[in-house]
Design a protein around this motif. Sequence first.
Motif, short mmCIF file in Angstrom:
data_model
loop_
_atom_site.label_atom_id
_atom_site.label_comp_id
_atom_site.label_asym_id
_atom_site.label_seq_id
_atom_site.Cartn_x
_atom_site.Cartn_y
_atom_site.Cartn_z
N ARG A 1 44.21 36.28 46.38
CA ARG A 1 42.89 36.69 45.86
C ARG A 1 41.92 35.53 45.99
O ARG A 1 42.19 34.42 45.54
N THR B 1 43.83 44.71 43.14
CA THR B 1 43.11 43.46 43.40
C THR B 1 42.29 43.09 42.16
O THR B 1 42.18 41.90 41.82
N ASP B 2 41.75 44.07 41.47
CA ASP B 2 41.00 43.82 40.23
C ASP B 2 41.88 43.16 39.17
O ASP B 2 41.37 42.46 38.29
N ARG C 1 38.15 40.85 49.20
CA ARG C 1 38.50 39.86 48.16
C ARG C 1 39.88 39.26 48.39
O ARG C 1 40.28 38.33 47.68
N LEU C 2 40.60 39.76 49.38
CA LEU C 2 41.95 39.29 49.67
C LEU C 2 42.01 38.57 51.01
O LEU C 2 41.53 39.10 52.02
N ASP D 1 40.84 44.62 51.84
CA ASP D 1 39.87 44.31 50.78
C ASP D 1 39.29 42.93 51.06
O ASP D 1 40.04 41.97 51.25
N LEU E 1 49.34 38.91 46.15
CA LEU E 1 49.75 40.30 46.26
C LEU E 1 50.75 40.38 47.40
O LEU E 1 50.42 40.04 48.55
N LYS F 1 42.92 48.39 45.99
CA LYS F 1 41.66 47.85 45.48
C LYS F 1 41.72 47.71 43.95
O LYS F 1 41.27 46.72 43.39
#
Length: 187
Positions: free
Chosen positions: A185, A121-122, A162-163, A160, A130, A118
Motif C-alpha cells: 500500500r 486496500t482501504d 494505491r497498490l 488499484d 496484500l 479495493k
Amino acid sequence: MQEDKQRWNQRFSNKPLAQPNPPGFIVDKASVLTRGRVLDIASGDGAAALYLAERGAELVAADISDVALERLQTFSVQSGLRVETVCIDFDEREALSDLGKFDAIVMTHFKPPVALLKALTDLLLPGGLLAISTFNLDHHKHKGFSKRFCLTPEEFKNVDERLACELYQSANRSGDFMDDYLFQRKG
C-alpha cells in the motif's frame, strides 16, 4: 449468499478433522507477512492463518463458512495459538470496514472480485502488504477447474492505483497452477 454459506459449510463438514497444510506462497513470504496485525480473507479452516499465527502474527481469519471457522478454532486451540475468527459475507462492505486496519492481508485459493480488492486496500495501513495466491488458467487447462475462478495472466497487476505490485509470478506447486501477487500500500 446463503447458498454459498451452505455449500462451504457442507464442504467443510465432510472433511476429515486434520489441520490443513499452509499454502506455498504464504510459506515463501512468511517473513514479511508476520509483522503486526494480519487479516486472512476466505480463510477456510486456517491453512494460512495458523501458519502465520505460529510465526507471531496477530491473526484475524474471515470466512463465510462458520463450520470452517469452528474447525480453525479447534486447530488453533490444539496448537496453543490465538486466532480471532469472523464469519462474514464479503459482499457486505460495511462489515469489512468494521474489522479495523491491518499490516497485511492474505488471500489464497480464492479469486476476489475487483470491488473486494479495493475494499481490502482501504483496510491496509500505509506500507501494508496484500498477498494473493490463487488458481490461474493453467489450472483450468490441466485440472478442469472452473475457468470462472481462474486468473488470467497479470489480471490484478494494476488493480488499484494505491497498490504497488512488488511481485507477480506464476507457479506450479505440486500440480496446482497458481498466480501470486504481493502488493504494498502506497503512502
